[in-house]
Write a protein that holds these residues in place. Structure first.
Motif, PDB file in Angstrom:
ATOM      1  N   SER A  70      -5.068  21.936  24.951  1.00 30.38           N
ATOM      2  CA  SER A  70      -4.258  21.109  24.063  1.00 30.38           C
ATOM      3  C   SER A  70      -4.595  19.658  24.354  1.00 30.38           C
ATOM      4  O   SER A  70      -4.624  19.240  25.511  1.00 30.38           O
ATOM      5  CB  SER A  70      -2.762  21.364  24.308  1.00 30.38           C
ATOM      6  OG  SER A  70      -1.968  20.527  23.495  1.00 30.38           O
TER       7      SER A  70
ATOM      8  N   GLU B 132      -1.255  13.586  23.942  1.00 32.57           N
ATOM      9  CA  GLU B 132      -0.666  12.807  22.856  1.00 32.57           C
ATOM     10  C   GLU B 132      -1.167  11.358  22.926  1.00 32.57           C
ATOM     11  O   GLU B 132      -1.178  10.747  23.986  1.00 32.57           O
ATOM     12  CB  GLU B 132       0.855  12.829  22.947  1.00 32.57           C
ATOM     13  CG  GLU B 132       1.448  14.207  22.737  1.00 32.57           C
ATOM     14  CD  GLU B 132       2.957  14.177  22.828  1.00 32.57           C
ATOM     15  OE1 GLU B 132       3.538  13.090  22.702  1.00 32.57           O
ATOM     16  OE2 GLU B 132       3.547  15.251  23.043  1.00 32.57           O
TER      17      GLU B 132
ATOM     18  N   LYS C 147       6.801  23.531  12.795  1.00 33.78           N
ATOM     19  CA  LYS C 147       6.095  23.301  14.058  1.00 33.78           C
ATOM     20  C   LYS C 147       5.427  24.564  14.604  1.00 33.78           C
ATOM     21  O   LYS C 147       5.157  24.664  15.803  1.00 33.78           O
ATOM     22  CB  LYS C 147       7.039  22.702  15.116  1.00 33.78           C
ATOM     23  CG  LYS C 147       7.663  21.366  14.699  1.00 33.78           C
ATOM     24  CD  LYS C 147       8.629  20.847  15.740  1.00 33.78           C
ATOM     25  CE  LYS C 147       9.169  19.476  15.366  1.00 33.78           C
ATOM     26  NZ  LYS C 147       9.833  19.439  14.041  1.00 33.78           N
TER      27      LYS C 147
ATOM     28  N   HIS D 231       3.736  23.295  19.194  1.00 37.65           N
ATOM     29  CA  HIS D 231       3.569  21.944  18.656  1.00 37.65           C
ATOM     30  C   HIS D 231       4.925  21.257  18.592  1.00 37.65           C
ATOM     31  O   HIS D 231       5.951  21.883  18.308  1.00 37.65           O
ATOM     32  CB  HIS D 231       2.947  21.993  17.261  1.00 37.65           C
ATOM     33  CG  HIS D 231       1.461  22.159  17.268  1.00 37.65           C
ATOM     34  ND1 HIS D 231       0.601  21.122  17.548  1.00 37.65           N
ATOM     35  CD2 HIS D 231       0.678  23.243  17.035  1.00 37.65           C
ATOM     36  CE1 HIS D 231      -0.649  21.551  17.472  1.00 37.65           C
ATOM     37  NE2 HIS D 231      -0.624  22.850  17.179  1.00 37.65           N
ATOM     38  N   GLU D 232       4.917  19.947  18.832  1.00 35.30           N
ATOM     39  CA  GLU D 232       6.150  19.174  18.753  1.00 35.30           C
ATOM     40  C   GLU D 232       6.264  18.393  17.451  1.00 35.30           C
ATOM     41  O   GLU D 232       7.309  17.819  17.159  1.00 35.30           O
ATOM     42  CB  GLU D 232       6.240  18.218  19.944  1.00 35.30           C
ATOM     43  CG  GLU D 232       6.345  18.937  21.277  1.00 35.30           C
ATOM     44  CD  GLU D 232       6.500  17.992  22.444  1.00 35.30           C
ATOM     45  OE1 GLU D 232       7.647  17.773  22.863  1.00 35.30           O
ATOM     46  OE2 GLU D 232       5.473  17.476  22.919  1.00 35.30           O
TER      47      GLU D 232
ATOM     48  N   VAL E 239       2.930  20.790  11.846  1.00 41.45           N
ATOM     49  CA  VAL E 239       1.535  21.240  11.940  1.00 41.45           C
ATOM     50  C   VAL E 239       0.909  21.094  10.560  1.00 41.45           C
ATOM     51  O   VAL E 239       1.292  21.796   9.620  1.00 41.45           O
ATOM     52  CB  VAL E 239       1.444  22.690  12.444  1.00 41.45           C
ATOM     53  CG1 VAL E 239      -0.018  23.044  12.738  1.00 41.45           C
ATOM     54  CG2 VAL E 239       2.293  22.889  13.692  1.00 41.45           C
TER      55      VAL E 239
ATOM     56  N   THR F 293      -5.610  24.040  15.665  1.00 40.64           N
ATOM     57  CA  THR F 293      -4.448  23.568  14.934  1.00 40.64           C
ATOM     58  C   THR F 293      -4.173  22.114  15.288  1.00 40.64           C
ATOM     59  O   THR F 293      -4.395  21.693  16.424  1.00 40.64           O
ATOM     60  CB  THR F 293      -3.207  24.413  15.266  1.00 40.64           C
ATOM     61  OG1 THR F 293      -2.919  24.320  16.674  1.00 40.64           O
ATOM     62  CG2 THR F 293      -3.439  25.873  14.918  1.00 40.64           C
TER      63      THR F 293
ATOM     64  N   ASP G 294      -1.362  18.608  14.577  1.00 43.69           N
ATOM     65  CA  ASP G 294      -0.042  18.251  14.064  1.00 43.69           C
ATOM     66  C   ASP G 294       0.039  16.767  13.714  1.00 43.69           C
ATOM     67  O   ASP G 294      -0.901  15.994  13.923  1.00 43.69           O
ATOM     68  CB  ASP G 294       1.068  18.664  15.031  1.00 43.69           C
ATOM     69  CG  ASP G 294       1.048  17.916  16.358  1.00 43.69           C
ATOM     70  OD1 ASP G 294       0.542  16.781  16.419  1.00 43.69           O
ATOM     71  OD2 ASP G 294       1.528  18.480  17.356  1.00 43.69           O
TER      72      ASP G 294
ATOM     73  N   ARG H 231      -4.668  21.734  19.171  1.00 41.74           N
ATOM     74  CA  ARG H 231      -4.677  22.853  20.121  1.00 41.74           C
ATOM     75  C   ARG H 231      -5.739  23.871  19.719  1.00 41.74           C
ATOM     76  O   ARG H 231      -5.978  24.086  18.521  1.00 41.74           O
ATOM     77  CB  ARG H 231      -3.307  23.539  20.155  1.00 41.74           C
ATOM     78  CG  ARG H 231      -2.220  22.673  20.783  1.00 41.74           C
ATOM     79  CD  ARG H 231      -0.912  23.434  20.919  1.00 41.74           C
ATOM     80  NE  ARG H 231      -0.135  22.898  22.029  1.00 41.74           N
ATOM     81  CZ  ARG H 231       0.733  23.581  22.761  1.00 41.74           C
ATOM     82  NH1 ARG H 231       0.956  24.839  22.510  1.00 41.74           N
ATOM     83  NH2 ARG H 231       1.381  23.023  23.760  1.00 41.74           N
TER      84      ARG H 231
END
Length: 941
Positions: A283, A286, A519, A538-539, A542, A558, A560, A566
């Protein structure tokens, strides 16, 4: 409980009377309201109760039915209860007057009198399909409704065996009909009530001893109550996640529950989750104010909006390979299919950049009449398609210098959010905020085909690799599948709790991935029209998804709205330290057999092939040529150098295990299909049981028949030699068909009476004292050989199709039609055998057809095959570590999914962790590209 409720219009009473008579003659119990009265409150309550308690809801569709408010109300209530619905069409009907779920079901047609017999047969077949499940669903529904009507009083809750059976229903996602939210709530609440009662019992026990150490025990009691409640909450949340096909979250929850309170049931559920869990490969971290703009169609590249730039990353190397400093809010972009160029939108301008170029200018700039809201490329990279805010679609040929689009498509009345084009560039598909999908012919000028079915704006469309199916989705949270040639709706996929922002088909077209504002990412089986896996963690919303096709890996990328990307490995589902999953057969697995001397396994399948597997590498060693009419039986010779196979054409063949080469054919004079074969312990004899009930004994060395005799009145389904070679046991499809034969003269020693239906498989204990039998009567039974007496009756909830002893005789395993494998420890107390529950394995997605236990250097292995076309090998010795090393299991669960459990009050929540996060390699060689015409400074290299 009635078999079926028939809903009909009074105008069609003559047909319904005929149908009712025919069903009654065939032993079906129907519920029909014959009274021609005006609806009243009591009448309506009786109707609703009858629908709730009926196993199947039959609708007699006609023009009058569609116009009847009472009929539609009945149908809506049946849909609310998730009843199995079987529509019979007897007259033309306006489909638009019917609820969507009814329009998408398979109808039985009976418009002409000559159609009646065929329609009746189809109806009975539909009613009888998976009848045990339908009846279980109905009983659970009626009890849940009664519980709700009584204000959810705990005295109406499920208990004991009923509760365990109901919890097993939570994971039956492939069953039809599925559970309602009321049923799920009822099961979970019943478990809570059961836990509270257990906690109260513990408290009572503690209080009884309080006189000795009052304060210490009260403190212990309180801590114990809290621990049990917490573990129970984790476990219940895990069951719900399993029911939602979210095994990663379920694994984390069960692991935490096991670390607090290590019960066998939690351990079994944990293994169920582990058998289906994907793996988070990595992942990205951020970035401040970042956003995922796009992922390439093959998943190889992704573009992020980071700190005023567009950064391009390689998902395999995890390196940043390009930086494009741009002005403005970039939200729309697309890579070409070769990953050589990227197109980005700012205001009404599209800039096209070569990713590996050193140029500081885009090689193409295209201006549209309105802001582009979607971008895509043709497969040859020559065409750039832009959907616009005003509903138009512009198509440019970027291989030429002209800036004018060579096609402008007008038809949508609102912004175009997504487009897809066929490989030959002849057909374009578009989705729009105007709630329609359009199919455009780019070779001519005819009007587009418009597909209507969504209830809100469409945000994404995708085309299957064979270009036969269109998928569309958007704000109504539902995916619709369409036939691209006819425009007919093929099905609807529902389950997301938020708008669906992106869709992608797998390269083979089997799976469809959907990314959502809820998400999560969901994976769907396109052929079955079923959701089978959720990817959590996910936060942010997506907004991008793609299958990574490089190196033949089964991976999903994926991204977001927070710029976190990720990479998931979905190809190793069922590959764990204690569990191996072997895939290669294209149909159900009918039989498995371990080599007695090598780490090999052979398997036979309905796909008419035999495969040999190296169980250490999980690779196929070889595949035997397809056998005409299928392989009915396989077995290794005791020395492990050969194995024998039988077919339904009455052939027995012997094969070399090292090469898979055919060695010899044993002549079988009986014309009946062979059902089962077995070697004697010394390998000198081979017994074959056939569909005509006969058993034939061959001398392996010269292939001659030593004996042939009628053993059963129905087909022989199982045969096995005793360990000392003095007896042959046979199982038949005749009622209670279980017999023992003397091998010295092949005469009957005795029949073992007890089973109330046909017997499937049999197995001797290693010491020869006992015989295990499995049957269609939902039992496995243990027999004492010397006396011929039944000593144990092991009851199941469904027919038991297979069973075996462990080589040391300490374990018994049975496999069932209900997809479970039960494992017991076998002990002897005072000379009498006793069984103790060890595990209930729910690692298959269909009935278990065959299993075998083997002791290896690494531990006790269980191999099983079944209807879901997979073979699973479980190391029971490693499986026991769940109870001895729960903290390690907990850490492993968190690392595999990048998730952890935190408490919100007393309720568990799943949140992302720092596991598997990576920092992009910033000092790797990158291509720094200056925005054409941008005013401002460049970043330093």
């Amino acid at each position: 409980m009635s078999d079926l409720f028939i809903s009909y219009s009074r105008a069609n009473r003559a047909f319904v009377e005929k149908l009712d008579r025919a069903l009654q003659e065939r032993g079906r119990n129907t519920w029909i309201d014959w009274a021609d009265i005006h609806p009243s409150a009591e009448w309506l309550k009786e109707i609703l109760r009858a629908i709730e308690s009926a196993a199947t809801f039959v609708t007699v569709l006609s023009e009058q039915f569609a116009q009847s408010k009472v009929c539609i109300d009945e149908l809506e209530h049946a849909l609310k209860c998730n009843k199995r619905i079987v529509p019979i069409l007897i007259d033309n009907v306006d489909e638009r007057a019917l609820p969507d779920p009814v329009r998408s079901r398979q109808w039985i047609f009976c418009k002409q009198p000559d159609d009646f017999d065929a329609a009746l047969s189809a109806l009975i077949s539909a009613i009888d399909t998976d009848l045990d499940w339908v009846q279980t669903h109905t009983r659970l529904l009626t009890r849940a409704i009664e519980w709700e009507k009584n204000n959810k009083d705990y005295s109406y809750a499920l208990r004991g065996r009923d509760l365990k059976k109901a919890e097993a229903c939570l994971t039956a996602q492939e069953k039809d009909p599925q559970l309602t939210s009321l049923q799920i709530d009822y099961i979970i609440s019943s478990r809570r009530d059961s836990t509270r009662r257990s906690t109260f019992a513990i408290g009572a026990l503690a209080l009884a001893v309080v006189a000795v150490t009052v304060f210490g025990l009260l403190f212990w009691q309180k801590r114990q109550e809290q621990a049990l409640t917490l573990a129970s909450n984790f476990r219940e949340a895990g069951i719900l996640q399993l029911a939602a096909n979210n095994p990663l979250a379920a694994e984390d929850l069960f692991a935490h529950a096991l670390a607090i309170n290590p019960t066998a049931n939690t351990r079994d559920r944990l293994e169920q989750a582990r058998a289906k869990s994907p793996r988070l490969v990595w992942s990205s971290r951020e970035f401040p104010s970042a956003r995922t703009i796009t992922i390439s169609s093959d998943g190889r590249l992704f573009a992020l909006r980071v700190a005023g730039d567009v950064d391009i990353f390689d998902s395999q190397t995890r390196k940043r390979i390009g930086v494009i400093p741009v002005e403005g809010d970039i939200r729309v972009g697309a890579f070409d299919i070769k990953n050589e160029i990227v197109a980005l939108v700012h205001d009404k301008v599209i800039q096209v950049w070569k990713i590996d170029s050193k140029s500081q200018k885009p090689f193409g700039i295209f201006e549209a009449s309105d802001q582009p809201t979607s971008l895509s490329f043709s497969s040859d990279g020559k065409l750039l398609i832009a959907g616009l805010l005003n509903g138009d679609i512009f198509v440019w040929d970027i291989s030429v210098t002209t800036q004018s689009p060579f096609r402008q498509l007008h038809g949508h009345t609102d912004r175009v959010t997504s487009t897809a084009i066929t490989k030959d560039g002849h057909v374009l598909v578009s989705g729009s905020w105007d709630e329609t999908v359009k199919i455009w012919d780019l070779t001519g000028s005819k009007e587009p085909t418009t597909l209507v079915g969504h209830d809100d704006s469409i945000l994404s469309v995708a085309m299957s690799p064979d270009e036969d199916i269109i998928a569309s989705a958007g704000w109504d949270t539902t995916i619709l599948l369409w036939d691209i040639k006819t425009g007919k709706q093929l099905g609807a996929l529902a389950g997301h709790q938020g708008s669906i922002l992106s869709l992608a088909f797998s390269p083979d077209g089997r799976w469809l991935a959907s990314a959502s504002e809820d998400k999560s990412i969901r994976l769907w089986d396109v052929q079955k029209r079923q959701h089978f896996l959720t990817l959590p963690g996910h936060e942010g919303d997506v907004n991008a998804v793609a299958f990574l096709t490089a190196n033949g890996l089964s991976e999903v990328v994926t991204g977001d709205a927070m710029g976190v990307v990720r990479l998931w490995n979905i190809g190793d589902l069922g590959q764990r330290e204690e569990l191996q999953t072997l895939k290669g057969h294209t149909a159900a697995i009918t039989m498995v057999d371990f080599s007695p001397v090598k780490p090999l396994l052979i398997s036979a399948s309905v796909d008419q092939t035999i495969r040999a597997w190296d169980i250490e590498t999980r690779k196929t060693v070889w595949v035997c040529p397809r056998q005409n009419n299928g392989v009915s039986a396989i077995q290794f010779s005791p020395d492990g150098h050969h194995f024998a196979s039988a077919t339904r054409e009455a052939f027995i063949s012997v094969w070399d295990i090292d090469t898979g080469a055919f060695e010899k054919l044993i002549n079988y004079e009986d014309s009946a299909a062979i059902r089962y074969i077995a070697y004697s312990g010394d390998g000198s004899l081979l017994a074959a049981g056939s569909d005509d009930g006969r058993i034939t004994i061959f001398n392996v060395s010269d292939k001659k028949i030593l004996s042939s005799f009628a053993a059963h009145s129905q087909k022989v389904q199982g045969i096995v030699f005793s360990p000392d070679g003095t007896l042959l046991a046979s199982a038949g499809d005749d009622v209670g068909g279980l017999k023992l034969w003397r091998t010295k003269d092949w005469t009957l020693l005795r029949a073992l009476a007890g089973h109330r239906s046909g017997v499937y498989q049999i197995s001797f204990s290693p010491d020869g004292r006992f015989l295990l039998s499995t049957s269609d009567d939902k039992t496995a039974r243990l027999w004492e050989i010397n006396s011929g007496q039944q000593v144990l009756n092991i009851r199941h909830d469904s027919p038991v199709w297979t069973g075996d002893f462990s080589p040391d005789g300490n374990f018994i395993a049975t496999g069932s039609e209900d997809s479970t494998i039960h494992i017991w420890k076998l002990a002897h107390q005072g000379g009498e055998p006793k069984l103790y529950d060890f595990a209930v394995l729910r690692i298959f997605d269909g009935p278990v057809w065959d299993l075998e236990l083997k002791q290896s250097a690494k531990g006790l292995l269980l191999a099983a095959g079944g209807q879901d076309r997979s073979i699973r090998i479980l190391n029971l010795s490693l499986f026991e570590k769940f109870s001895t090393r729960p903290d390690e299991i907990e850490r492993e669960a968190e690392e595999r999914g990048g998730l952890t459990v935190q408490l919100n009050g007393n309720e568990p929540e799943i949140v992302p962790t720092q596991y598997n996060r990576f920092e992009p390699v910033t000092n790797a060689p990158t291509v720094r590209i200056q925005d054409y015409g941008t005013i401002g400074s460049q970043r330093d290299n």
